[in-house]
Design an enzyme around this catalytic site. Sequence first.
Site, PDB file in Angstrom:
ATOM      1  N   ASP A  35       0.816  -1.215   0.000  1.00  0.00           N
ATOM      2  CA  ASP A  35       0.000   0.000   0.000  1.00  0.00           C
ATOM      3  C   ASP A  35       0.849   1.266   0.000  1.00  0.00           C
ATOM      4  O   ASP A  35       1.993   1.261   0.453  1.00  0.00           O
ATOM      5  CB  ASP A  35      -0.883  -0.013   1.268  1.00  0.00           C
ATOM      6  N   HIS A  52       3.569   3.649  -8.575  1.00  0.00           N
ATOM      7  CA  HIS A  52       3.358   2.239  -8.963  1.00  0.00           C
ATOM      8  C   HIS A  52       4.633   1.680  -9.609  1.00  0.00           C
ATOM      9  O   HIS A  52       5.030   0.549  -9.353  1.00  0.00           O
ATOM     10  CB  HIS A  52       2.176   2.148  -9.932  1.00  0.00           C
ATOM     11  N   THR A  81     -10.352  -5.914  -6.366  1.00  0.00           N
ATOM     12  CA  THR A  81     -11.589  -5.682  -7.131  1.00  0.00           C
ATOM     13  C   THR A  81     -12.076  -4.250  -6.935  1.00  0.00           C
ATOM     14  O   THR A  81     -12.774  -3.697  -7.780  1.00  0.00           O
ATOM     15  CB  THR A  81     -12.691  -6.664  -6.664  1.00  0.00           C
ATOM     16  N   GLU A  82     -11.701  -3.624  -5.817  1.00  0.00           N
ATOM     17  CA  GLU A  82     -12.093  -2.215  -5.566  1.00  0.00           C
ATOM     18  C   GLU A  82     -11.264  -1.249  -6.421  1.00  0.00           C
ATOM     19  O   GLU A  82     -11.654  -0.103  -6.628  1.00  0.00           O
ATOM     20  CB  GLU A  82     -11.908  -1.867  -4.084  1.00  0.00           C
ATOM     21  N   TRP A  84     -10.796  -1.053  -9.451  1.00  0.00           N
ATOM     22  CA  TRP A  84     -11.424  -0.652 -10.730  1.00  0.00           C
ATOM     23  C   TRP A  84     -12.068   0.728 -10.609  1.00  0.00           C
ATOM     24  O   TRP A  84     -12.320   1.385 -11.611  1.00  0.00           O
ATOM     25  CB  TRP A  84     -12.472  -1.674 -11.164  1.00  0.00           C
ATOM     26  N   LEU A 146      10.091 -21.288  -5.220  1.00  0.00           N
ATOM     27  CA  LEU A 146       9.146 -20.318  -4.658  1.00  0.00           C
ATOM     28  C   LEU A 146       7.897 -20.226  -5.535  1.00  0.00           C
ATOM     29  O   LEU A 146       8.012 -20.157  -6.773  1.00  0.00           O
ATOM     30  CB  LEU A 146       9.814 -18.928  -4.590  1.00  0.00           C
TER      31      LEU A 146
HETATM   32  C1  LIG Z   1      -1.681  -4.535 -11.407  1.00  0.00           C
HETATM   33  C2  LIG Z   1      -0.270  -4.642 -10.910  1.00  0.00           C
HETATM   34  C3  LIG Z   1       0.292  -3.581 -10.182  1.00  0.00           C
HETATM   35  C4  LIG Z   1       1.591  -3.698  -9.745  1.00  0.00           C
HETATM   36  N1  LIG Z   1       2.130  -2.658  -9.006  1.00  0.00           N
HETATM   37  C5  LIG Z   1       3.518  -2.579  -8.574  1.00  0.00           C
HETATM   38  C6  LIG Z   1       3.679  -3.025  -7.147  1.00  0.00           C
HETATM   39  C7  LIG Z   1       2.978  -2.111  -6.170  1.00  0.00           C
HETATM   40  C8  LIG Z   1       1.520  -2.306  -6.150  1.00  0.00           C
HETATM   41  C9  LIG Z   1       0.700  -1.753  -7.227  1.00  0.00           C
HETATM   42  C10 LIG Z   1       1.318  -1.547  -8.553  1.00  0.00           C
HETATM   43  N2  LIG Z   1       2.282  -4.843 -10.044  1.00  0.00           N
HETATM   44  N3  LIG Z   1       3.554  -5.221  -9.728  1.00  0.00           N
HETATM   45  C11 LIG Z   1       3.738  -6.456 -10.230  1.00  0.00           C
HETATM   46  C12 LIG Z   1       2.584  -6.898 -10.866  1.00  0.00           C
HETATM   47  C13 LIG Z   1       2.362  -8.201 -11.508  1.00  0.00           C
HETATM   48  C14 LIG Z   1       1.082  -8.773 -11.505  1.00  0.00           C
HETATM   49  C15 LIG Z   1       0.881 -10.018 -12.078  1.00  0.00           C
HETATM   50  C16 LIG Z   1       1.960 -10.683 -12.637  1.00  0.00           C
HETATM   51  F1  LIG Z   1       1.785 -11.919 -13.184  1.00  0.00           F
HETATM   52  C17 LIG Z   1       3.233 -10.134 -12.634  1.00  0.00           C
HETATM   53  C18 LIG Z   1       3.434  -8.892 -12.062  1.00  0.00           C
HETATM   54  C19 LIG Z   1       1.666  -5.850 -10.746  1.00  0.00           C
HETATM   55  N4  LIG Z   1       0.409  -5.772 -11.185  1.00  0.00           N
END
Ligand SMILES: Cc1cc(N2CCCCCC2)n2ncc(-c3ccc(F)cc3)c2n1
Length: 254
Positions: A35, A52, A81-82, A84, A146
């Site tokens: 977060d 991000h 889900t929130e 979106w 892992l």
């Molecule tokens: C939507 C979203 C946002 C996202 N953030 C980066 C980390 C901080 C939190 C929000 C933003 N990250 N970071 C890695 C993924 C991801 C998801 C699935 C996958 F198979 C491989 C990587 C990711 N997906």
Amino acid sequence: MLHKLTNRHKQTKTEQSKEEIELNNIPRHVAIIMDGNGRWANQRGLPRVAGHRAGMKVVKEITKAADEIGVKILTLYAFSTENWKRPREEVDYLMKLPQEYLATELDELNQRNVQVRLLGSEEGLPPHTLQAVKEAVEKTRHNTGLILNFALNYGSRSEIVQMVKTVAAKVQRHELSVDDIDEQLVSQFLQTRGLPDPDLLIRTKEIRLSNFMLWQLAYTELWFADVYWPDFTKKHFEEAIHDFQQRARRYGSI
Ligand SMILES: Cc1cc(N2CCCCCC2)n2ncc(-c3ccc(F)cc3)c2n1
């Protein structure tokens, strides 16, 4: 692992935690709610999406740290889900991150025998996002190291509602009886079927669960860091593991 003799009085808390992590008592399943990325960016006068992007770098660092220390399952709450409800341009940006991450990290994850999994609903994910994740899941399916479990488009209450509907339909079709329904059966009909519940939940900045793994976290140790996710470091992670090891887990008993 025997504790190394340390000059504890001279060390900071995080320095103490690294040297005193017992490698024979590593939490098998660690879950993280990542977060504070947008606020991290706002604090620096940057657009939220910069937070991000910074957060994704920390995902790479903490995934490596978890793998090296012997964590077996790492579940990361990447998109709820929130989420979106966020502005369209932010959601569009976020939905590109899985493929960005995988484009640069998948080969190394495969080399490290990491298995990528998806926790959440495929329905509603943009095709490009779903395709990238499914490809990574397929490419790493046979890995035995892992388990890197991304919670994407995940919400615990909708997971539980779906489980109730599935079980109720089976009872209606006389494939199950009401007497068959117990905690073990419920767990088998959740999206985390086959995975042990998290031993340790880490969350940055906020002290709440945010509709994350509500059934699975019943006996999980909770650890909160008062930092935004982009400022979370390997030392924070090691401190969380160290603190976990200091707690005697009773699962409700005395
Ligand atoms: C939507 C979203 C946002 C996202 N953030 C980066 C980390 C901080 C939190 C929000 C933003 N990250 N970071 C890695 C993924 C991801 C998801 C699935 C996958 F198979 C491989 C990587 C990711 N997906």
